[in-house]
Motif scaffolding. Structure first.
Motif, PDB file in Angstrom:
ATOM      1  N   PHE A  74     -55.463  -2.445  54.444  1.00 36.26           N
ATOM      2  CA  PHE A  74     -54.818  -2.767  52.942  1.00 36.26           C
ATOM      3  C   PHE A  74     -53.646  -3.864  53.253  1.00 36.26           C
ATOM      4  O   PHE A  74     -52.939  -3.694  54.037  1.00 36.26           O
ATOM      5  N   GLY A  75     -53.626  -5.002  52.414  1.00 32.91           N
ATOM      6  CA  GLY A  75     -52.382  -5.794  52.295  1.00 32.91           C
ATOM      7  C   GLY A  75     -52.009  -6.168  51.142  1.00 32.91           C
ATOM      8  O   GLY A  75     -52.281  -6.144  50.076  1.00 32.91           O
ATOM      9  N   LEU A  76     -50.721  -6.955  51.221  1.00 31.32           N
ATOM     10  CA  LEU A  76     -49.961  -7.630  49.984  1.00 31.32           C
ATOM     11  C   LEU A  76     -49.661  -8.982  50.382  1.00 31.32           C
ATOM     12  O   LEU A  76     -49.724  -9.727  51.390  1.00 31.32           O
ATOM     13  N   CYS A  77     -49.753  -9.823  49.354  1.00 27.75           N
ATOM     14  CA  CYS A  77     -49.387 -11.327  49.349  1.00 27.75           C
ATOM     15  C   CYS A  77     -48.438 -11.756  48.148  1.00 27.75           C
ATOM     16  O   CYS A  77     -48.594 -11.246  47.252  1.00 27.75           O
ATOM     17  N   LEU A  78     -47.408 -12.323  48.659  1.00 30.05           N
ATOM     18  CA  LEU A  78     -46.387 -12.558  47.693  1.00 30.05           C
ATOM     19  C   LEU A  78     -46.446 -14.472  47.822  1.00 30.05           C
ATOM     20  O   LEU A  78     -46.350 -14.906  48.915  1.00 30.05           O
ATOM     21  N   ILE A  79     -46.381 -15.026  46.878  1.00 35.03           N
ATOM     22  CA  ILE A  79     -46.325 -16.606  46.688  1.00 35.03           C
ATOM     23  C   ILE A  79     -45.176 -17.039  45.956  1.00 35.03           C
ATOM     24  O   ILE A  79     -44.731 -16.438  44.787  1.00 35.03           O
ATOM     25  N   THR A  81     -45.024   3.750  51.630  1.00 38.54           N
ATOM     26  CA  THR A  81     -44.168   4.654  50.817  1.00 38.54           C
ATOM     27  C   THR A  81     -44.831   4.582  49.335  1.00 38.54           C
ATOM     28  O   THR A  81     -45.220   5.652  48.742  1.00 38.54           O
ATOM     29  N   HIS A  82     -45.078   3.643  48.725  1.00 36.66           N
ATOM     30  CA  HIS A  82     -45.384   3.666  47.186  1.00 36.66           C
ATOM     31  C   HIS A  82     -46.908   3.524  47.205  1.00 36.66           C
ATOM     32  O   HIS A  82     -47.516   4.338  46.400  1.00 36.66           O
ATOM     33  N   ALA A  83     -47.690   2.813  47.995  1.00 41.03           N
ATOM     34  CA  ALA A  83     -49.190   2.732  47.809  1.00 41.03           C
ATOM     35  C   ALA A  83     -49.523   3.928  48.405  1.00 41.03           C
ATOM     36  O   ALA A  83     -50.741   4.438  47.712  1.00 41.03           O
ATOM     37  N   LEU A  84     -49.092   4.550  49.452  1.00 37.11           N
ATOM     38  CA  LEU A  84     -50.120   5.697  49.775  1.00 37.11           C
ATOM     39  C   LEU A  84     -49.181   7.077  49.743  1.00 37.11           C
ATOM     40  O   LEU A  84     -49.771   7.867  49.142  1.00 37.11           O
ATOM     41  N   LYS A  85     -47.956   7.275  49.907  1.00 41.96           N
ATOM     42  CA  LYS A  85     -47.244   8.425  49.676  1.00 41.96           C
ATOM     43  C   LYS A  85     -47.367   9.004  48.229  1.00 41.96           C
ATOM     44  O   LYS A  85     -47.443   9.995  47.970  1.00 41.96           O
ATOM     45  N   ASN A  86     -47.304   8.027  47.425  1.00 40.89           N
ATOM     46  CA  ASN A  86     -47.159   7.940  45.899  1.00 40.89           C
ATOM     47  C   ASN A  86     -48.521   7.950  45.210  1.00 40.89           C
ATOM     48  O   ASN A  86     -48.379   8.075  43.958  1.00 40.89           O
ATOM     49  N   ARG A  87     -49.548   7.906  46.039  1.00 35.46           N
ATOM     50  CA  ARG A  87     -51.037   7.886  45.719  1.00 35.46           C
ATOM     51  C   ARG A  87     -51.123   7.034  44.585  1.00 35.46           C
ATOM     52  O   ARG A  87     -51.982   7.030  43.667  1.00 35.46           O
ATOM     53  N   LYS A  88     -50.667   5.608  44.998  1.00 40.29           N
ATOM     54  CA  LYS A  88     -51.217   4.469  44.196  1.00 40.29           C
ATOM     55  C   LYS A  88     -52.068   3.543  45.089  1.00 40.29           C
ATOM     56  O   LYS A  88     -51.698   2.804  46.043  1.00 40.29           O
ATOM     57  N   ILE A  89     -53.235   3.577  44.812  1.00 39.97           N
ATOM     58  CA  ILE A  89     -54.394   3.042  45.405  1.00 39.97           C
ATOM     59  C   ILE A  89     -54.776   3.643  46.615  1.00 39.97           C
ATOM     60  O   ILE A  89     -55.987   3.702  46.872  1.00 39.97           O
ATOM     61  N   LEU A  90     -53.903   4.243  47.652  1.00 38.93           N
ATOM     62  CA  LEU A  90     -54.199   5.087  48.599  1.00 38.93           C
ATOM     63  C   LEU A  90     -53.853   6.521  48.732  1.00 38.93           C
ATOM     64  O   LEU A  90     -52.967   6.824  48.159  1.00 38.93           O
ATOM     65  N   ASP A 105     -58.021  -0.489  39.370  1.00 39.08           N
ATOM     66  CA  ASP A 105     -56.842   0.069  39.310  1.00 39.08           C
ATOM     67  C   ASP A 105     -55.661  -0.793  38.831  1.00 39.08           C
ATOM     68  O   ASP A 105     -54.692  -0.961  39.688  1.00 39.08           O
ATOM     69  N   VAL A 106     -55.595  -1.414  37.761  1.00 38.76           N
ATOM     70  CA  VAL A 106     -54.829  -2.459  37.305  1.00 38.76           C
ATOM     71  C   VAL A 106     -53.517  -1.698  37.041  1.00 38.76           C
ATOM     72  O   VAL A 106     -52.246  -2.581  37.563  1.00 38.76           O
ATOM     73  N   MET A 107     -53.340  -0.604  36.820  1.00 34.30           N
ATOM     74  CA  MET A 107     -52.014   0.277  36.490  1.00 34.30           C
ATOM     75  C   MET A 107     -51.275   0.140  37.755  1.00 34.30           C
ATOM     76  O   MET A 107     -50.038   0.105  37.929  1.00 34.30           O
ATOM     77  N   ALA A 108     -51.832   0.683  38.728  1.00 35.15           N
ATOM     78  CA  ALA A 108     -51.528   0.732  40.246  1.00 35.15           C
ATOM     79  C   ALA A 108     -50.896  -0.580  40.670  1.00 35.15           C
ATOM     80  O   ALA A 108     -49.757  -0.651  41.346  1.00 35.15           O
ATOM     81  N   TYR A 109     -51.625  -1.814  40.354  1.00 31.18           N
ATOM     82  CA  TYR A 109     -51.424  -3.027  40.798  1.00 31.18           C
ATOM     83  C   TYR A 109     -49.978  -3.323  40.013  1.00 31.18           C
ATOM     84  O   TYR A 109     -48.939  -4.059  40.570  1.00 31.18           O
ATOM     85  N   ASP A 110     -49.796  -3.328  38.730  1.00 31.32           N
ATOM     86  CA  ASP A 110     -48.784  -3.334  37.857  1.00 31.32           C
ATOM     87  C   ASP A 110     -47.516  -2.603  38.368  1.00 31.32           C
ATOM     88  O   ASP A 110     -46.306  -3.173  38.367  1.00 31.32           O
ATOM     89  N   TYR A 111     -47.815  -1.624  38.647  1.00 26.93           N
ATOM     90  CA  TYR A 111     -46.603  -0.686  39.308  1.00 26.93           C
ATOM     91  C   TYR A 111     -46.081  -1.233  40.632  1.00 26.93           C
ATOM     92  O   TYR A 111     -44.749  -1.253  40.767  1.00 26.93           O
ATOM     93  N   LEU A 112     -46.880  -1.495  41.353  1.00 22.47           N
ATOM     94  CA  LEU A 112     -46.336  -2.125  42.688  1.00 22.47           C
ATOM     95  C   LEU A 112     -45.606  -3.502  42.669  1.00 22.47           C
ATOM     96  O   LEU A 112     -44.488  -3.746  43.152  1.00 22.47           O
ATOM     97  N   LYS A 113     -46.207  -4.300  41.568  1.00 17.63           N
ATOM     98  CA  LYS A 113     -45.693  -5.548  41.372  1.00 17.63           C
ATOM     99  C   LYS A 113     -44.135  -5.279  40.741  1.00 17.63           C
ATOM    100  O   LYS A 113     -43.247  -5.925  41.059  1.00 17.63           O
ATOM    101  N   SER A 114     -43.971  -4.301  39.880  1.00 16.99           N
ATOM    102  CA  SER A 114     -42.688  -4.013  39.086  1.00 16.99           C
ATOM    103  C   SER A 114     -41.578  -3.397  40.187  1.00 16.99           C
ATOM    104  O   SER A 114     -40.600  -3.820  40.137  1.00 16.99           O
ATOM    105  N   ILE A 115     -41.978  -2.694  41.072  1.00 15.57           N
ATOM    106  CA  ILE A 115     -41.063  -2.257  42.348  1.00 15.57           C
ATOM    107  C   ILE A 115     -40.888  -3.279  42.955  1.00 15.57           C
ATOM    108  O   ILE A 115     -39.706  -3.595  43.472  1.00 15.57           O
ATOM    109  N   ILE A 116     -41.642  -4.412  43.456  1.00 15.72           N
ATOM    110  CA  ILE A 116     -41.185  -5.370  44.096  1.00 15.72           C
ATOM    111  C   ILE A 116     -40.191  -6.291  43.431  1.00 15.72           C
ATOM    112  O   ILE A 116     -39.193  -6.830  43.926  1.00 15.72           O
ATOM    113  N   ASN A 117     -40.534  -6.551  42.301  1.00 20.11           N
ATOM    114  CA  ASN A 117     -39.663  -7.463  41.087  1.00 20.11           C
ATOM    115  C   ASN A 117     -38.529  -6.769  41.259  1.00 20.11           C
ATOM    116  O   ASN A 117     -37.470  -7.740  41.175  1.00 20.11           O
TER     117      ASN A 117
END
Length: 398
Positions: free
Chosen positions: A62-67, A89-98, A116-128
């Protein structure tokens, strides 16, 4: 902060990403034959792509990409570390996607990432929020535009930021290799070890049950032997032969009774072993849960300490001749931190120096020095202070 964000992995058994666009041709080759983790900095004109993918074990990744547009990170190792923590931490331990399966393996919650668009939006808001609240990634404007030849450079993750930045100016694609994936995480290794132990115990229990079944069949065979002996006695003629057969039957019966007693003892012993193994299985399961809770509690405490004070001042000294202030410290983790250094003249209260600068901390014990720009008269007393945000970390008087 403006940026484009992508998630990708092999949920459903094949590569997929969200959102789906041209970046697939750039990202997908990184995931082939992946072991550990891999990061990539890819430049094209004004765009800088930061990609991080991590092996989750059993062929899962599993991976992420920022542009970013017209900006880059001056501390790419910090940014890559943060992308790794978002996954673990967020994707696995908080059970978002994993999530962790009952077997201890990491699995995807849904077969397609676009489900799982809600999980995608959650991760993006955390990074932002992280990018807006802190500048530990050293976000700065690009001073060059890369439109040269497509070239690839390689570097180990342990190399300093300056080496990575230098390669990103010479190559439009820099691959940063790290052999450690999440499968080498301590909790993951403990779960895998305990699961292997449980599998061994299940094998032993299956073998014991097989032995019990064999003994039960032997008991039935003994009954058949007794029946055949009775038929043989009935068919024999003559008292002598009948008497001799009866004696033989009596001896066989004693032997059969002895064998049955031994078989019953063996069955009882096996049942006791099974009960003891079941008890150990329960204890191992409790140990897994206890270790998970202890690690979670320690991680929360450590995160609180590191957030409030990135290091502890252990000793300070100042030389009026060299105008150098030296600080020895202990840090729980490596990284770059911004501190404020103040010098106050005790007799007047005047602030002689008030300067903010960045230091690179190393995990464990270390030190750093500050050159005091104004000349200080050794006949007076001065107070030296080290601040992190609005928190005084330490200081001394000289």
């Amino acid at each position: 902060m403006n940026f484009n964000f992508y998630i990708f992995g092999n949920s459903g058994g094949r590569y997929n990403q969200y959102p789906q666009d041209y970046t697939e041709d750039m990202i997908k080759p990184l995931c082939e034959d992946l072991t550990g983790s891999l990061a990539m900095i890819y430049r094209h004109m004004n765009l800088v792509h930061y990609v991080f993918v991590e092996s989750l074990g059993n062929g899962i990744y599993f991976g992420l990409c920022l542009i970013f547009n017209k900006v880059r990170s001056r501390y790419p190792r910090n940014l890559i570390d943060y992308m790794k923590s978002v996954i673990e931490t967020h994707a696995l331990k908080n059970r978002k996607i994993l999530e962790y399966a009952a077997s201890g393996d990491v699995i995807f919650l849904k077969p397609q990432l676009c489900d799982d668009v809600m999980a995608y939006d959650y991760l993006k808001s955390i990074i932002n929020a992280e990018l807006d609240s802190k500048n530990k990634f050293g976000i700065e404007e690009l001073n060059t535009i890369y439109d040269g030849v497509d070239k690839t450079g390689y570097v180990d993750f342990k190399e300093p930021d300056m080496s990575i930045l230098k390669l990103s100016e010479e190559y439009n694609r820099v691959l940063i290799e790290d052999s450690d994936g999440i499968e080498k995480n301590h909790t993951h290794r403990v779960i895998a070890s305990l699961r292997e132990e449980l599998d061994k115990r299940d094998t032993i229990i299956a073998e014991l049950n097989k032995d019990i079944s064999t003994l039960e069949k032997q008991k039935k065979q003994y009954r058949k032997v007794m029946f055949l002996l009775g038929v043989l006695v009935c068919c024999c003629g003559g008292l002598y032969f009948l008497y001799d057969s009866l004696n033989q039957t009596e001896r066989d019966l004693r032997l059969t009774s002895y064998n049955l007693a031994v078989a019953n003892d063996t069955i009882e012993s096996n049942r006791i072993d099974i009960a003891r193994l079941n008890g150990r299985i329960g204890a191992l399961s409790s140990l897994i849960e206890s270790e998970r809770l202890q690690k979670q509690d320690l991680q929360e405490k450590l995160d609180g300490i590191v957030q409030a004070a990135p290091f502890v001042v252990t000793e300070t000294s100042f030389s009026f001749e060299s105008r150098t202030y030296k600080c020895n410290y202990y840090a729980s983790e490596s990284g770059s931190k911004t501190i404020r250094f103040k010098v106050i003249k005790n007799s007047t209260g005047n602030v002689m120096m008030n300067r903010e600068f960045s230091i690179s901390l190393q995990q464990g014990y270390g030190d750093f020095s500050v050159y005091v720009n104004p000349y200080l008269d050794s006949s007076h007393w001065y107070t030296f202070e080290i601040w992190y945000g609005n928190r005084l970390l330490g200081g001394s008087q000289h």
